[in-house]
Design a protein around this motif. Structure first.
Motif, mmCIF file in Angstrom:
data_model
loop_
_atom_site.group_PDB
_atom_site.id
_atom_site.type_symbol
_atom_site.label_atom_id
_atom_site.label_comp_id
_atom_site.label_asym_id
_atom_site.label_seq_id
_atom_site.Cartn_x
_atom_site.Cartn_y
_atom_site.Cartn_z
ATOM 1 N N GLY A 184 109.605 -30.528 113.422
ATOM 2 C CA GLY A 184 110.565 -30.527 112.234
ATOM 3 C C GLY A 184 111.914 -30.710 112.494
ATOM 4 N N GLU A 185 112.539 -31.204 111.636
ATOM 5 C CA GLU A 185 113.924 -31.585 111.715
ATOM 6 C C GLU A 185 114.980 -30.584 111.269
ATOM 7 O OE1 GLU A 185 114.752 -34.206 113.446
ATOM 8 O OE2 GLU A 185 112.760 -35.108 113.567
ATOM 9 N N GLY A 186 116.055 -30.334 111.998
ATOM 10 C CA GLY A 186 116.955 -29.630 111.696
ATOM 11 C C GLY A 186 116.823 -28.263 111.543
ATOM 12 N N GLY A 187 115.898 -27.619 112.151
ATOM 13 C CA GLY A 187 115.426 -26.405 111.980
ATOM 14 C C GLY A 187 114.546 -26.235 111.015
ATOM 15 N N ARG A 188 114.001 -27.069 110.121
ATOM 16 C CA ARG A 188 113.213 -26.986 108.988
ATOM 17 C C ARG A 188 111.814 -27.382 109.454
ATOM 18 N NH1 ARG A 188 117.370 -30.224 107.400
ATOM 19 N NH2 ARG A 188 116.180 -31.947 107.684
ATOM 20 N N PRO A 189 110.814 -26.685 108.838
ATOM 21 C CA PRO A 189 109.427 -26.807 109.109
ATOM 22 C C PRO A 189 109.078 -28.396 108.678
ATOM 23 C CG PRO A 189 109.490 -25.088 107.616
ATOM 24 C CD PRO A 189 111.073 -25.795 107.440
ATOM 25 N N PRO A 190 107.956 -28.810 109.577
ATOM 26 C CA PRO A 190 107.421 -30.322 109.183
ATOM 27 C C PRO A 190 107.053 -30.262 107.565
ATOM 28 C CG PRO A 190 106.624 -29.478 111.110
ATOM 29 C CD PRO A 190 107.185 -28.340 110.504
ATOM 30 N N ALA A 191 106.805 -31.589 107.061
ATOM 31 C CA ALA A 191 106.230 -31.612 105.874
ATOM 32 C C ALA A 191 104.867 -31.166 105.868
ATOM 33 C CB ALA A 191 106.541 -33.043 105.249
ATOM 34 N N GLU A 192 104.303 -30.632 104.828
ATOM 35 C CA GLU A 192 103.085 -30.283 104.716
ATOM 36 C C GLU A 192 102.123 -31.164 105.014
ATOM 37 O OE1 GLU A 192 100.196 -28.549 101.047
ATOM 38 O OE2 GLU A 192 102.161 -27.709 101.219
ATOM 39 N N ASP A 193 102.221 -32.432 104.527
ATOM 40 C CA ASP A 193 101.305 -33.461 104.825
ATOM 41 C C ASP A 193 101.404 -33.763 106.306
ATOM 42 O OD1 ASP A 193 100.817 -34.094 102.068
ATOM 43 O OD2 ASP A 193 102.160 -35.795 102.118
ATOM 44 N N ALA A 194 102.429 -33.557 107.179
ATOM 45 C CA ALA A 194 102.430 -33.862 108.497
ATOM 46 C C ALA A 194 101.529 -32.724 109.097
ATOM 47 C CB ALA A 194 103.760 -33.669 109.143
ATOM 48 N N LEU A 195 101.766 -31.473 108.577
ATOM 49 C CA LEU A 195 100.890 -30.372 108.993
ATOM 50 C C LEU A 195 99.400 -30.477 108.859
ATOM 51 C CD1 LEU A 195 103.038 -27.134 107.940
ATOM 52 C CD2 LEU A 195 102.552 -27.937 110.397
ATOM 53 N N ARG A 196 99.106 -31.172 107.694
ATOM 54 C CA ARG A 196 97.837 -31.255 107.624
ATOM 55 C C ARG A 196 97.161 -32.546 108.254
ATOM 56 N NH1 ARG A 196 96.115 -28.197 103.655
ATOM 57 N NH2 ARG A 196 97.539 -27.420 101.951
ATOM 58 N N ASP A 197 97.798 -33.690 108.787
ATOM 59 C CA ASP A 197 97.435 -34.693 109.588
ATOM 60 C C ASP A 197 97.216 -33.850 110.816
ATOM 61 O OD1 ASP A 197 97.885 -36.483 107.436
ATOM 62 O OD2 ASP A 197 99.708 -37.199 108.227
ATOM 63 N N LEU A 198 98.336 -33.203 111.327
ATOM 64 C CA LEU A 198 97.762 -32.364 112.657
ATOM 65 C C LEU A 198 96.546 -31.538 112.618
ATOM 66 C CD1 LEU A 198 99.010 -31.267 115.469
ATOM 67 C CD2 LEU A 198 99.813 -29.534 114.046
ATOM 68 N N ILE A 199 96.364 -31.010 111.629
ATOM 69 C CA ILE A 199 94.882 -30.255 111.745
ATOM 70 C C ILE A 199 93.838 -31.337 111.455
ATOM 71 C CG2 ILE A 199 93.764 -28.917 110.024
ATOM 72 C CD1 ILE A 199 96.084 -27.774 109.083
ATOM 73 N N ALA A 200 93.970 -32.293 110.802
ATOM 74 C CA ALA A 200 92.762 -33.387 110.654
ATOM 75 C C ALA A 200 92.698 -33.943 111.946
ATOM 76 C CB ALA A 200 93.202 -34.199 109.681
ATOM 77 N N SER A 201 93.754 -34.009 112.989
ATOM 78 C CA SER A 201 93.392 -34.754 114.190
ATOM 79 C C SER A 201 92.459 -34.059 115.258
ATOM 80 C CB SER A 201 94.889 -34.845 114.910
ATOM 81 O OG SER A 201 95.332 -33.540 115.513
ATOM 82 N N GLY A 202 92.293 -32.641 114.731
ATOM 83 C CA GLY A 202 91.117 -31.826 115.363
ATOM 84 C C GLY A 202 91.709 -30.930 116.682
ATOM 85 N N VAL A 203 93.052 -30.492 116.251
ATOM 86 C CA VAL A 203 93.307 -29.409 117.152
ATOM 87 C C VAL A 203 92.590 -28.082 116.927
ATOM 88 C CG1 VAL A 203 95.645 -30.391 117.537
ATOM 89 C CG2 VAL A 203 95.126 -28.667 115.397
#
Length: 343
Positions: A106-125
């Motif tokens: 995430g940038e500037g101390g802020r959380p990553p965008a929700e879509d980016a989090l969902r992409d991470l989840i979908a990657s199979g972690v």
């Protein structure tokens, strides 16, 4: 004219958890046929799945159950020194365990965008490690809980359904403040860290607890956010006071380094005219003159411990790991930035 209804919200793992009266992580264990769930609880979860018509994501499940251990590391921290130590600890532990890391920033101390989090989840972690301040971010935690992913947070304090690995921030700040008082300082400044982190409040509480034990101590508190820039602003504020502090305790080394810079610009000798101490014992503490006296927070060990506990959780280590709140030892590192006050 009637409005066309949108698609109904699909049932999530959170809905199943609420129906069964358990945590989303427990539902995830049942879905993936892991150990650590009692027969009665397992039956309740399975009944909730049937009642709600919940259908697990088969593709994501197959990735989670694969032989390769894939760990997501989600980070957004303004301190480059802290992140360097953190990532070193995670990389070393991942290498020892043969785990693959997937990084999301995430940038500037802020959380990553929700879509980016969902992409991470979908990657199979298989699970996610969160760095400060994301381990206490409601937005991040909500998305990960809905996915039923095991989580480990470094520096967070007792977050539900999350492995938390930290030090005793209150005790560490108390001990450092007592050292300043023992040196003879009676005018103390304190710079608070990110207000969204429990560690910031705990360190401030430790500072106040030590001050209350000694009569005649004057205090001034300024707000920072753990960044060097915020330390510059807070330092100017504290030193602009009609009667400025003789010692300043910053909640991390980056902000403490900024205080030293402000002091040099004002031609104040550190530590002859101003004592400065920090927190973390990162490389920032020794990359300036004088090097900082600071609280040693074992960031590499915290990161490695978080990954190890998370790997155990993913393997089905049981409810004891799910509720883990691990507190590692801290220490004091005394360098050349402290001295007794003049006069």
């Amino acid at each position: 004219m009637a409005r066309k209804a949108g698609p109904a919200r699909s049932t999530t793992i959170v809905d199943v958890a609420a129906q069964a009266g358990v945590s989303p992580m427990t539902v995830s264990r049942v879905i993936n046929d892991r150990t650590g769930v009692g027969a009665e609880t397992r039956a309740a979860v399975q009944e909730a799945i049937r009642a709600l018509g919940y259908r697990p994501n088969v593709a994501a499940r197959s990735l989670v159950m694969s032989a390769e251990l894939r760990i997501g590391v989600v980070y957004s921290n303004p301190s480059a020194a802290f992140m360097s130590d953190f990532l070193t600890g995670v990389f070393e532990e991942a290498s020892a365990r043969g785990a693959r890391l997937v990084l999301l920033k995430g940038e500037g101390g802020r959380p990553p965008a929700e879509d980016a989090l969902r992409d991470l989840i979908a990657s199979g972690v298989s699970g996610v490690i969160l760095t400060p301040p994301l381990g206490e971010s409601p937005a991040v935690l909500r998305v990960l809980r809905e996915a039923g992913l095991p989580m480990a947070s470094v520096g967070a304090h007792q977050v539900a359904d999350t492995i938390c690995v930290r030090i005793d921030d209150r005790k560490a700040a108390y001990e450092m403040t007592r050292e300043l008082i023992a040196l003879g300082h009676r005018r103390l400044g304190f710079i608070v860290g990110n207000p969204d982190q429990a560690a910031s409040a705990e360190r401030l509480a430790g500072f106040h607890a030590a001050v209350r034990e000694v009569d005649g101590v004057q205090t001034a508190v300024a707000q920072g956010d753990f960044s060097y820039a915020s330390g510059l602003v807070a330092g100017e504020q504290l030193l602009d006071a009609p009667v400025p502090p003789t010692a300043i305790f910053a909640s991390n080394d980056d902000m403490a380094a900024a205080i030293v810079s402000v002091a040099h610009r004002r031609q104040l000798d550190v530590p002859g005219e101003l004592t400065v101490v920090g927190f973390d014992d990162t490389t920032a503490a020794v990359m300036l003159w004088p090097p900082l006296t600071t609280v040693h927070q074992p960031v590499r060990r915290l990161a490695a411990e978080a990954l190890g506990l998370l790997a155990t959780e993913i393997a089905g280590g049981g409810d004891a790991v799910e509720r883990a709140d691990r507190v590692l030892a801290h220490g004091m590192v005394r360098r050349q930035s402290t001295a007794a006050p003049r006069g």
